[in-house]
Design a protein around this motif. Structure first.
Motif, PDB file in Angstrom:
ATOM      1  N   VAL A 133       0.843  -1.205   0.000  1.00  0.00           N
ATOM      2  CA  VAL A 133       0.000   0.000   0.000  1.00  0.00           C
ATOM      3  C   VAL A 133       0.873   1.248   0.000  1.00  0.00           C
ATOM      4  CG1 VAL A 133      -1.695   1.315   1.322  1.00  0.00           C
ATOM      5  CG2 VAL A 133      -1.924  -1.156   1.120  1.00  0.00           C
ATOM      6  N   GLY A 134       1.872   1.270   0.901  1.00  0.00           N
ATOM      7  CA  GLY A 134       2.746   2.435   1.002  1.00  0.00           C
ATOM      8  C   GLY A 134       3.513   2.688  -0.279  1.00  0.00           C
ATOM      9  N   ALA A 135       4.052   1.607  -0.885  1.00  0.00           N
ATOM     10  CA  ALA A 135       4.855   1.774  -2.093  1.00  0.00           C
ATOM     11  C   ALA A 135       4.011   2.311  -3.242  1.00  0.00           C
ATOM     12  CB  ALA A 135       5.496   0.448  -2.483  1.00  0.00           C
ATOM     13  N   VAL A 136       2.809   1.769  -3.392  1.00  0.00           N
ATOM     14  CA  VAL A 136       1.947   2.240  -4.489  1.00  0.00           C
ATOM     15  C   VAL A 136       1.608   3.718  -4.300  1.00  0.00           C
ATOM     16  CG1 VAL A 136      -0.345   2.025  -5.503  1.00  0.00           C
ATOM     17  CG2 VAL A 136       1.005  -0.022  -5.038  1.00  0.00           C
ATOM     18  N   VAL A 137       1.204   4.074  -3.079  1.00  0.00           N
ATOM     19  CA  VAL A 137       0.839   5.469  -2.816  1.00  0.00           C
ATOM     20  C   VAL A 137       2.048   6.392  -3.016  1.00  0.00           C
ATOM     21  CG1 VAL A 137       0.113   7.076  -1.007  1.00  0.00           C
ATOM     22  CG2 VAL A 137      -1.057   4.896  -1.271  1.00  0.00           C
ATOM     23  N   GLY A 138       3.191   5.994  -2.457  1.00  0.00           N
ATOM     24  CA  GLY A 138       4.385   6.821  -2.565  1.00  0.00           C
ATOM     25  C   GLY A 138       4.875   6.961  -3.994  1.00  0.00           C
ATOM     26  N   LEU A 139       4.763   5.864  -4.738  1.00  0.00           N
ATOM     27  CA  LEU A 139       5.188   5.851  -6.132  1.00  0.00           C
ATOM     28  C   LEU A 139       4.353   6.832  -6.955  1.00  0.00           C
ATOM     29  CD1 LEU A 139       7.407   4.005  -7.231  1.00  0.00           C
ATOM     30  CD2 LEU A 139       5.665   2.503  -8.145  1.00  0.00           C
ATOM     31  N   ILE A 140       3.038   6.724  -6.798  1.00  0.00           N
ATOM     32  CA  ILE A 140       2.139   7.609  -7.546  1.00  0.00           C
ATOM     33  C   ILE A 140       2.380   9.057  -7.136  1.00  0.00           C
ATOM     34  CG2 ILE A 140      -0.279   8.257  -7.889  1.00  0.00           C
ATOM     35  CD1 ILE A 140      -0.952   5.271  -7.531  1.00  0.00           C
ATOM     36  N   SER A 141       2.426   9.278  -5.806  1.00  0.00           N
ATOM     37  CA  SER A 141       2.570  10.634  -5.293  1.00  0.00           C
ATOM     38  C   SER A 141       3.854  11.286  -5.798  1.00  0.00           C
ATOM     39  CB  SER A 141       2.560  10.579  -3.767  1.00  0.00           C
ATOM     40  OG  SER A 141       2.418  11.847  -3.235  1.00  0.00           O
ATOM     41  N   GLY A 142       4.954  10.545  -5.695  1.00  0.00           N
ATOM     42  CA  GLY A 142       6.234  11.110  -6.093  1.00  0.00           C
ATOM     43  C   GLY A 142       6.376  11.271  -7.590  1.00  0.00           C
ATOM     44  N   PHE A 143       5.801  10.343  -8.341  1.00  0.00           N
ATOM     45  CA  PHE A 143       5.985  10.370  -9.789  1.00  0.00           C
ATOM     46  C   PHE A 143       5.087  11.400 -10.457  1.00  0.00           C
ATOM     47  CE2 PHE A 143       6.279   8.581 -14.109  1.00  0.00           C
ATOM     48  CZ  PHE A 143       7.653   8.418 -14.164  1.00  0.00           C
ATOM     49  N   THR A 149      -1.544  16.773  -6.884  1.00  0.00           N
ATOM     50  CA  THR A 149      -1.909  15.413  -6.465  1.00  0.00           C
ATOM     51  C   THR A 149      -0.979  14.965  -5.342  1.00  0.00           C
ATOM     52  OG1 THR A 149      -2.228  15.070  -8.819  1.00  0.00           O
ATOM     53  CG2 THR A 149      -2.456  13.141  -7.400  1.00  0.00           C
ATOM     54  N   ASP A 150       0.309  15.181  -5.555  1.00  0.00           N
ATOM     55  CA  ASP A 150       1.322  14.817  -4.569  1.00  0.00           C
ATOM     56  C   ASP A 150       1.027  15.497  -3.241  1.00  0.00           C
ATOM     57  OD1 ASP A 150       3.749  13.924  -3.447  1.00  0.00           O
ATOM     58  OD2 ASP A 150       4.717  15.805  -4.009  1.00  0.00           O
ATOM     59  N   PHE A 151       0.737  16.798  -3.297  1.00  0.00           N
ATOM     60  CA  PHE A 151       0.503  17.576  -2.086  1.00  0.00           C
ATOM     61  C   PHE A 151      -0.668  16.990  -1.291  1.00  0.00           C
ATOM     62  CE2 PHE A 151      -1.451  21.061   0.272  1.00  0.00           C
ATOM     63  CZ  PHE A 151      -0.356  21.503   0.994  1.00  0.00           C
ATOM     64  N   ILE A 152      -1.773  16.737  -2.007  1.00  0.00           N
ATOM     65  CA  ILE A 152      -2.980  16.243  -1.315  1.00  0.00           C
ATOM     66  C   ILE A 152      -2.738  14.847  -0.736  1.00  0.00           C
ATOM     67  CG2 ILE A 152      -5.368  15.525  -1.642  1.00  0.00           C
ATOM     68  CD1 ILE A 152      -5.561  17.830  -3.720  1.00  0.00           C
TER      69      ILE A 152
END
Lengths: 265, 331
Positions: A86-96, A101-104
């Protein structure tokens, strides 16, 4: 390989190996049937026949601890997997994706980190019902926030690397860049963190089974064993303190090896 | 005038952050409760009356209205948010008592052990750091530095039961359970202090290490100031300040830790109330507790920020202090 010369690290590896054998093939290590009560052998102190003594129903505590490893360690490992995925998917999307989107997303990750993990797990357990699976989900969700944060910072670092720029210039699509370039390079810190998280997850899972939210009674989960022994703490303190000490030893071993994996010496 | 403006510019975003954390905590809990499978009300009623409980639909609808679980999700979301802002956290499904009242009754017991635990934890972390700093032999230093990681790995139920077994049953010095006297708070507070002190130690000792390499400590050492004086006059002050920023995080740990500790010591309090609520699948109480804990966490962070603005003027006048070991909302 300098690690191999350190006694603490080697001892940690041995303890982890024993714990894994106990989870996968408990019959190799157990000396008794963990569910069989011998009416004449109740509440016995540790001896050659009963290594950790017997409980109030005359069951062998050592064998119960061995058989409990599977439930306790598998829930904890599953929790780490949930947290990492869960963390990797969220972090990956957010950072990429970056930008707004990243901010929210990151503001919600902040909140996920702010709410104490135990309380988050309690919400999940209360909603889904008791049992090893919902424990794993609850504990994992509690850890997902920190994984998302680490993953995101890795992605942001890698995003501006030359090989990513090169791939982008060559016209490679975003999903392919993520899988081929970003993910493998971001993995190491996340794996190191996952190893450290396993110790915490074992503690959280055993705390929750101690509180009675794990598998129903005859199951020998470690936290549940401590809880069952509580009524005899005045007369037979070993009944709850020995399983508790086993948890402590395993957590220390996992943490020691995890620190070595993370290169934090 | 510029002074007021600087303060406003410093405080308003912090205040916004505080409100955001509270609302987001509420949202997170709401999403978890309503999007995980299962009907919370039916689960709670089944926990109350046994698995075979049969309720007729009309009665169920009436109960939904009573416990505030009726209407569309949006109505529930905003309805409960507005009610919560007015101090109304709904009614417990298991006991029928307003949640705000239940929390208010249990709160003082938890605050008693939590504040005592904070005191014990921080004091011993500072003490261990000082002893390690002043230790004449490297092995002693290493040994002292091993204590805190050990403190994090000990399950709270193990340390609690060990303390009970030694100090209550073997020595008979302190009570093993209850919440009526001050004596009864000591063992639970020590149990709770272990992980909290260890966590504080991590931040504090690295801040000491950082301050140790600073020019003013170098000067003091060169002048021949004795180590104890350097520690109290220079290191303690400069390391304690950045360490208070993790106070909010510690409060979160304390809130989570009370669940196990209050169960081990059979004490009334927020933690035991939450455990009982989970056993009864009483989602209204759990939601209320998490919201209150989230609000306290955000409030402590707000107060720490304000205090920091007073103590260290650099934080107020733009830019900010670079090294802040805080885990709160930060870009």
């Amino acid at each position: 390989m300098t690690n191999l010369r350190k006694p603490g690290f080697v001892l940690g590896l041995i303890i982890i190996a024993v714990a894994i054998v106990a989870s996968l093939a408990p019959q190799l290590l157990a000396t008794h049937d963990p569910f069989e009560s011998v009416a004449t052998d109740r509440l016995l102190p540790p001896s050659a026949q009963y290594l950790f003594g017997t409980d109030n129903l005359g069951r062998d505590l050592y064998s119960r601890v061995i058989y409990g490893a599977a439930l306790s360690l598998l829930s904890a490992s599953l929790a780490v997997v949930v947290g990492v995925v869960v963390g990797a998917v969220v972090g990956l999307i957010s950072g990429f994706v970056g930008g707004r989107t990243d901010f929210i997303i990151m503001r919600f990750v902040d909140v996920l980190i702010a709410v104490p993990g135990v309380l988050l797990a309690l919400i999940v357990v209360a909603s889904l019902g008791f049992g090893p699976l919902s424990l794993a989900l609850g504990v994992g969700l509690g850890a997902a926030g920190s994984f998302a944060r680490v993953m995101r910072s890795q992605v942001i670092r890698i995003r501006s690397e030359e090989y990513v720029e090169a791939a982008r210039t060559l016209g490679v699509r975003a999903p392919a860049i993520l899988v081929q370039h970003v993910l493998p390079n971001a993995a190491r810190p996340v794996i190191a963190m996952a190893a450290l998280e396993l110790g915490t997850a074992i503690l959280s899972v055993s705390a929750l089974t101690f509180l009675g939210f794990g598998a129903p009674p005859p199951a020998p989960e470690w936290g549940a064993l401590v809880s069952a022994g509580r009524d005899y703490v005045a007369t037979n303190p070993g009944l709850s303190i020995i399983p508790g000490a086993v948890i402590l030893v395993v957590v220390l071993a996992v943490n020691r090896v995890a620190r070595a994996i993370g290169g934090d010496e | 005038m510029t002074q007021v403006k600087a303060w406003a510019g410093y405080l308003l975003p912090k205040l916004g952050q505080f409100l955001f954390v509270v609302v987001a905590t509420y949202t997170l809990v709401f999403v978890l409760v309503h999007f995980l499978p299962g009907d919370p009300l039916i689960a709670a009623l089944a926990a109350k009356g046994g698995a075979s409980t049969v309720i007729d639909p009309a009665e169920l609808d009436a109960l939904r209205v009573q416990y505030g679980l009726d209407g569309t999700l949006w109505q529930q979301y905003f309805g409960h948010l507005i009610a919560a802002a007015q101090g109304d956290l709904g009614i417990s499904i298991a006991t029928g008592v307003p949640v705000t009242e239940m929390i208010g009754r249990a709160f003082p017991f938890s605050v008693q052990i939590a504040s005592l635990a904070l005191l014990f934890g921080v004091t011993s972390a500072v003490l261990i750091t000082f002893l390690a700093y002043a230790a004449p032999w490297p092995w002693l230093r290493q040994l002292l530095l091993q204590i805190p990681p050990f403190g994090i790995a000990v399950p709270a139920f193990l340390s609690g039961l060990l303390l009970i077994s030694v100090f209550a049953f073997t020595l008979g010095w302190l009570p093993s359970a209850g919440a009526r006297s001050f004596d009864a708070a000591i063992l639970p507070a020590i149990t709770l202090a272990l992980p909290v002190g260890a966590l504080f130690f991590q931040v504090f000792s690295s801040a000491v290490l950082e301050a140790q390499n600073s020019p003013y400590v170098f000067t003091a050492v060169a002048k021949g100031v004795p180590p104890r004086r350097i520690f109290t006059k220079h290191l303690l002050r400069n390391a304690l300040l950045p360490s208070i920023t993790i106070l909010g995080l510690l409060i979160g740990y304390l809130a989570g830790g009370t669940a196990v500790v209050e169960t081990v010591f059979s004490r009334d309090g927020i933690g035991r109330m939450t455990v009982n609520a989970v056993l009864a699948r009483d989602i209204n109480v759990i939601q209320g507790v998490v919201l209150v804990v989230g609000a306290i966490y955000a409030l402590v962070n707000l107060l720490v920020d304000v205090a920091y603005g007073f103590i260290d003027p650099r934080t107020r006048i733009g830019g900010g202090v670079p090294s802040r070991a805080r885990l709160g909302a930060k870009k």
